[in-house]
Write an enzyme that holds these catalytic residues in place. Structure first.
Site, PDB file in Angstrom:
ATOM      1  N   GLU A  42      -1.333  -9.047   4.841  1.00 47.06           N
ATOM      2  CA  GLU A  42      -1.135  -9.071   5.974  1.00 47.06           C
ATOM      3  C   GLU A  42      -2.551  -9.117   6.725  1.00 47.06           C
ATOM      4  OE1 GLU A  42      -1.144  -4.747   5.827  1.00 47.06           O
ATOM      5  OE2 GLU A  42      -0.494  -6.422   4.647  1.00 47.06           O
TER       6      GLU A  42
ATOM      7  N   CYS B  88       0.830  -1.122  -0.008  1.00 43.83           N
ATOM      8  CA  CYS B  88       0.109  -0.186   0.070  1.00 43.83           C
ATOM      9  C   CYS B  88       0.823   1.274   0.045  1.00 43.83           C
ATOM     10  CB  CYS B  88      -0.967  -0.015   1.205  1.00 43.83           C
ATOM     11  SG  CYS B  88      -2.544   0.779   1.100  1.00 43.83           S
TER      12      CYS B  88
ATOM     13  N   HIS C 289      -3.459  -5.752   0.991  1.00 45.29           N
ATOM     14  CA  HIS C 289      -2.825  -5.812   2.315  1.00 45.29           C
ATOM     15  C   HIS C 289      -3.026  -7.486   2.508  1.00 45.29           C
ATOM     16  CE1 HIS C 289      -2.550  -1.868   3.928  1.00 45.29           C
ATOM     17  NE2 HIS C 289      -3.581  -1.353   3.235  1.00 45.29           N
TER      18      HIS C 289
END
Length: 226
Positions: free
Chosen positions: A196, A86, A194
């Site tokens: 994660e 990002c 994302h």
């Protein structure tokens, strides 16, 4: 193996990345403050999401001049693995480590959603645990995720296998539906989604876990997925 997560003023996804690598994948992880010099001994450097330096001027424009980025550039040019997620992706383009740029979303609004991604290239340190053509669901959260690049560079990127992920449903107007790319050497990678945030069963989605496992597989000497 040892991962370094760079923390800028305004970073807000550094803890998420740390948690996945440390607690979910049992890897050695260390935070690196933006004012520090990059120490030796890291196997992979991650630039996390957030709003580095408040996104003043434009996203990533100030962060590229931070002290730690001097070392990250040297590290990348020497072949070290660097990931930008990002805002980290935005920083890598501003620093000239990845082609193109990230600009305002086509709809001029911040988007927070989960979106389908297609794995368009599995032969890389970042995607080797996926299958080419595999569709995964990964969260996005950005206001400036519209990837732009000139036609000549885009054609070269396609030929050299630098486009790693594309959107199934383009949410922001990105050229060629691009969601994630790498450099020609395939050691520097940036993506707007994302992974994660999709790496723990408790959250109901582990599609992003194989992103980090791909890096681990590569660092362990495993082959890329042709």
């Amino acid at each position: 193996m040892r991962f370094g997560i760079v923390v800028f003023p305004g970073s807000n996804c550094d803890i998420d990345c740390y948690y996945v690598l440390k607690d979910e994948l049992q890897q050695e992880v260390e935070y690196i403050w933006h004012e520090e010099e990059l120490k030796e001994g890291f196997d992979c450097i991650i630039l996390p999401g957030g709003f580095s330096y408040g996104d003043y001027l434009r996203c990533g424009a100030v962060a590229q001049f931070s002290k730690v980025m001097e070392g990250v550039k040297v590290y990348a040019h020497a072949g070290g693995l660097v990931v930008g997620i990002c805002n980290g992706f935005q920083i890598l383009t501003e620093a000239g480590l990845l082609p193109g740029a990230l600009v305002r979303n086509k709809g001029l609004k911040f988007i927070c959603d989960t979106t389908p991604l297609k794995v368009t290239e599995a032969n890389s340190p970042f995607t080797n645990q996926y299958q080419k053509g595999e569709v995964i669901q990964i969260p996005i959260a950005h206001g400036e995720g519209n990837y732009v690049v000139d036609e000549v560079t885009l054609a070269e990127m396609k030929t050299k296998g630098q486009i790693l992920f594309t959107y199934g449903e383009n949410p922001n107007g990105s050229t060629g539906d691009i969601a994630g790319i790498c450099n020609e050497g395939k050691n520097v990678m940036g993506l707007m989604p994302h992974p994660e945030r999709a790496s723990e069963a408790l959250l109901g989605n582990v599609d992003g876990k194989k992103f980090f496992q791909s890096i681990m597989h590569y660092l362990e000497g495993g082959k890329n997925n042709d």
